[in-house]
Design a protein around this motif. Structure first.
Motif, mmCIF file in Angstrom:
data_model
loop_
_atom_site.group_PDB
_atom_site.id
_atom_site.type_symbol
_atom_site.label_atom_id
_atom_site.label_comp_id
_atom_site.label_asym_id
_atom_site.label_seq_id
_atom_site.Cartn_x
_atom_site.Cartn_y
_atom_site.Cartn_z
ATOM 1 N N ALA A 156 -20.297 -91.750 -86.757
ATOM 2 C CA ALA A 156 -20.119 -93.193 -86.595
ATOM 3 C C ALA A 156 -20.964 -93.733 -85.439
ATOM 4 N N TYR A 157 -21.389 -92.844 -84.530
ATOM 5 C CA TYR A 157 -22.165 -93.271 -83.358
ATOM 6 C C TYR A 157 -23.634 -92.862 -83.464
ATOM 7 N N GLU A 158 -24.069 -92.495 -84.669
ATOM 8 C CA GLU A 158 -25.429 -92.003 -84.867
ATOM 9 C C GLU A 158 -26.456 -93.117 -84.677
ATOM 10 N N ASP A 159 -27.511 -92.799 -83.934
ATOM 11 C CA ASP A 159 -28.635 -93.711 -83.759
ATOM 12 C C ASP A 159 -29.727 -93.249 -84.727
ATOM 13 N N LEU A 160 -29.911 -93.948 -85.833
ATOM 14 C CA LEU A 160 -30.821 -93.484 -86.884
ATOM 15 C C LEU A 160 -32.288 -93.518 -86.471
ATOM 16 N N LYS A 161 -32.584 -94.257 -85.396
ATOM 17 C CA LYS A 161 -33.985 -94.399 -84.986
ATOM 18 C C LYS A 161 -34.448 -93.278 -84.064
ATOM 19 N N ALA A 162 -33.511 -92.553 -83.446
ATOM 20 C CA ALA A 162 -33.883 -91.503 -82.492
ATOM 21 C C ALA A 162 -33.382 -90.152 -82.999
ATOM 22 N N PHE A 163 -34.271 -89.187 -83.079
ATOM 23 C CA PHE A 163 -33.875 -87.869 -83.595
ATOM 24 C C PHE A 163 -34.868 -86.815 -83.117
ATOM 25 N N LYS A 164 -34.450 -85.557 -83.243
ATOM 26 C CA LYS A 164 -35.342 -84.413 -83.021
ATOM 27 C C LYS A 164 -35.512 -83.707 -84.365
ATOM 28 N N LEU A 165 -36.673 -83.112 -84.563
ATOM 29 C CA LEU A 165 -36.897 -82.297 -85.760
ATOM 30 C C LEU A 165 -37.080 -80.845 -85.341
ATOM 31 N N PHE A 166 -36.239 -79.974 -85.898
ATOM 32 C CA PHE A 166 -36.380 -78.536 -85.674
ATOM 33 C C PHE A 166 -36.806 -77.874 -86.975
ATOM 34 N N MET A 167 -37.425 -76.710 -86.866
ATOM 35 C CA MET A 167 -37.870 -76.002 -88.060
ATOM 36 C C MET A 167 -36.732 -75.153 -88.629
ATOM 37 N N VAL A 168 -36.972 -74.627 -89.822
ATOM 38 C CA VAL A 168 -35.952 -73.819 -90.487
ATOM 39 C C VAL A 168 -35.763 -72.488 -89.764
ATOM 40 N N ASP A 169 -36.794 -72.018 -89.037
ATOM 41 C CA ASP A 169 -36.710 -70.668 -88.475
ATOM 42 C C ASP A 169 -37.514 -70.548 -87.191
ATOM 43 N N VAL A 170 -36.918 -69.892 -86.195
ATOM 44 C CA VAL A 170 -37.551 -69.741 -84.881
ATOM 45 C C VAL A 170 -38.796 -68.851 -84.958
ATOM 46 N N GLY A 171 -38.774 -67.840 -85.837
ATOM 47 C CA GLY A 171 -39.942 -66.972 -85.986
ATOM 48 C C GLY A 171 -41.137 -67.726 -86.544
ATOM 49 N N LEU A 172 -40.874 -68.621 -87.495
ATOM 50 C CA LEU A 172 -41.958 -69.422 -88.073
ATOM 51 C C LEU A 172 -42.512 -70.402 -87.037
ATOM 52 N N LEU A 173 -41.634 -70.935 -86.186
ATOM 53 C CA LEU A 173 -42.102 -71.822 -85.110
ATOM 54 C C LEU A 173 -43.016 -71.049 -84.163
ATOM 55 N N GLY A 174 -42.600 -69.834 -83.800
ATOM 56 C CA GLY A 174 -43.438 -69.000 -82.927
ATOM 57 C C GLY A 174 -44.773 -68.677 -83.566
ATOM 58 N N CYS A 175 -44.753 -68.445 -84.875
ATOM 59 C CA CYS A 175 -45.995 -68.143 -85.601
ATOM 60 C C CYS A 175 -46.933 -69.353 -85.575
ATOM 61 N N MET A 176 -46.377 -70.544 -85.806
ATOM 62 C CA MET A 176 -47.201 -71.760 -85.795
ATOM 63 C C MET A 176 -47.805 -72.025 -84.419
#
Length: 436
Positions: free
Chosen positions: A295-315
């Motif tokens: 109910a208190y969500e701010d739709l304009k501000a967000f973070k995007l995380f990846m599906v997997d930490v290993g894939l983030l490290g690879c990128m």
């Protein structure tokens, strides 16, 4: 390889209100393996149908969706009788034949005796596009990459994972180097089943990296093959910007980092596509604290995380030798990997709604705030053993949560309002809250 989701599948099998089950998750998180493994363990027979490029099945489902006729056609295709009590029907890549998705309604209503489990790598997209089957006629089970605890079982054995289950933190502290070493490995390897399997068998980090590169290449191919052509370049730009977004001190997603002068409306469809595929986790901001947090969500501000930490490290090109450099792994990219890791574990826990908090002046930021349905819990993520909790104190003074959590490389410690939870025990957060 043990997956916690197997236990959920057994519960589904025994439920008196069982409906056809759809397993949702990104490509290569292990959906097909899980369905087949469950079939082997829990049923006398399994009939597996892959709908991808399967013209015979497309024809079968193209006309009448009468369940008796469909079962007869599947029996002819499989070459054997289907016993509703002892056969598991697996429909894989079901989004390739939308009429097969629609048929689940009729199996639920007219033939509930059949045990049907379905999956598809791009199912989220198909469902979002309104493929015709009514909500309420199927059960859903989300599947993510292996959590740290599942990884620990694969690389270190069940006993170490068992200690976490029992929350014997005194004993855990005696063996904490084992947990820390496994956590460093997990930051590099991540939880994609093929990468974990390769590491367990060969202990070769280079082989793991090659698998991760192959998975990332397959995701890129999916963009071109399955996304609407007009948003493909935008999907690529969003996807490739995620590491640099997370490397910032304030990890809030900034469109200007995707393209100078970028605006929300240009990229909304691309972000939604990535979320529906299960490739990114969108964590929205809240600016207050109350149940439900949504109910208190701010739709304009967000973070995007990846599906997997290993894939983030690879990128990001994280080097293998970083594993050996003390705690450097946990501080690289300003804690981006650590925050990605915690987000991933919170998603794997189950019914937790995850947000982050900043006040209007941005002078107080809480990395994650979770809604358990019964209480709101702020979680501060520390990359090392830093035990300052300035933001948590500010948040507590304003909202008075029952309990606040700080997760770091420090040992477990319980104070009256603050729980220090080691990073390797983040999955135990709900059980720790229940004990409170």
């Amino acid at each position: 390889m043990y997956r916690v989701a197997i236990a959920e599948l057994y519960k589904w099998k025994e439920s008196r209100h069982r409906k056809p089950l759809i397993i949702q998750g990104a490509r290569q998180v292990g959906k097909t393996w899980l369905m087949k493994e469950f079939g082997c363990q829990a049923y006398a027979d399994t009939v597996y149908i892959n709908f991808d490029s399967n013209s015979r099945m497309a024809e079968l489902f193209a006309s009448d969706l009468d369940t008796d006729r469909l079962v007869m056609g599947i029996e002819l295709y499989a070459g054997r009788k289907i016993n509703p009590d002892s056969t598991l029907l697996i429909f894989d890549e079901i989004q390739e034949v939308p009429r097969a998705l629609s048929s689940l309604k009729y199996f639920c209503e007219d033939a509930p005796q059949y045990h049907i489990v379905c999956a598809g790598s791009l199912l989220g997209i198909a469902l979002h596009e309104g493929t015709s089957f009514p909500v309420g006629k199927v059960d859903f089970l989300p599947l993510y990459p292996l959590s740290f605890k599942e990884f620990l079982m694969a690389v270190a054995g069940e006993r170490f994972a068992g200690l976490l289950n029992y929350r014997d933190f005194q004993m855990i502290a005696s063996f904490k180097q084992t947990y820390i070493d496994a956590l460093k490995q997990y930051f590099f390897i991540g939880g994609m089943p093929e990468a974990v399997q390769s590491f367990v068998e060969e202990r070769d980090f280079n082989a793991v990296r090659n698998i991760q590169k192959r998975i990332l290449a397959a995701y890129e191919q999916d963009f071109s093959k399955h996304a609407p052509i007009e948003i493909v370049p935008k999907i690529r730009m969003i996807w490739n910007s995620i590491p640099s977004q997370l490397a910032r001190e304030n990890k809030k997603f900034v469109y200007g980092l995707v393209r100078e002068g970028g605006r929300a409306k240009e990229y909304e469809a691309a972000i939604m596509w990535l979320c529906d595929c299960g490739l990114v986790h969108k964590v929205s901001r809240v600016n207050a604290s109350g149940i439900p947090l949504k109910a208190y969500e701010d739709l304009k501000a967000f973070k995007l995380f990846m599906v997997d930490v290993g894939l983030l490290g690879c990128m990001t090109g994280l080097r293998q030798r970083t594993l050996l450099d003390g705690n450097a792994l946990f501080t690289e990219f300003k804690g981006a990997l650590t925050e990605q890791y915690v987000c991933q574990q919170l998603k794997a826990v189950g019914d937790l709604t995850v947000f982050y908090y900043t006040n209007d002046r941005s002078s107080c930021e809480i990395d994650f705030v979770v809604d358990t349905g019964e209480q709101i819990v702020p979680i501060e993520v520390k990359a090392e053993i830093n035990l300052k909790a300035k933001s948590l104190k500010t948040y507590r003074e304003k909202f008075s949560p029952e309990l606040s959590v700080r997760t770091s490389m420090a040992d477990y410690k319980r104070e009256d309002w603050l729980l220090n939870l080691p990073l390797y025990a983040v999955e135990e957060i709900c059980n720790c809250l229940e004990q409170h």
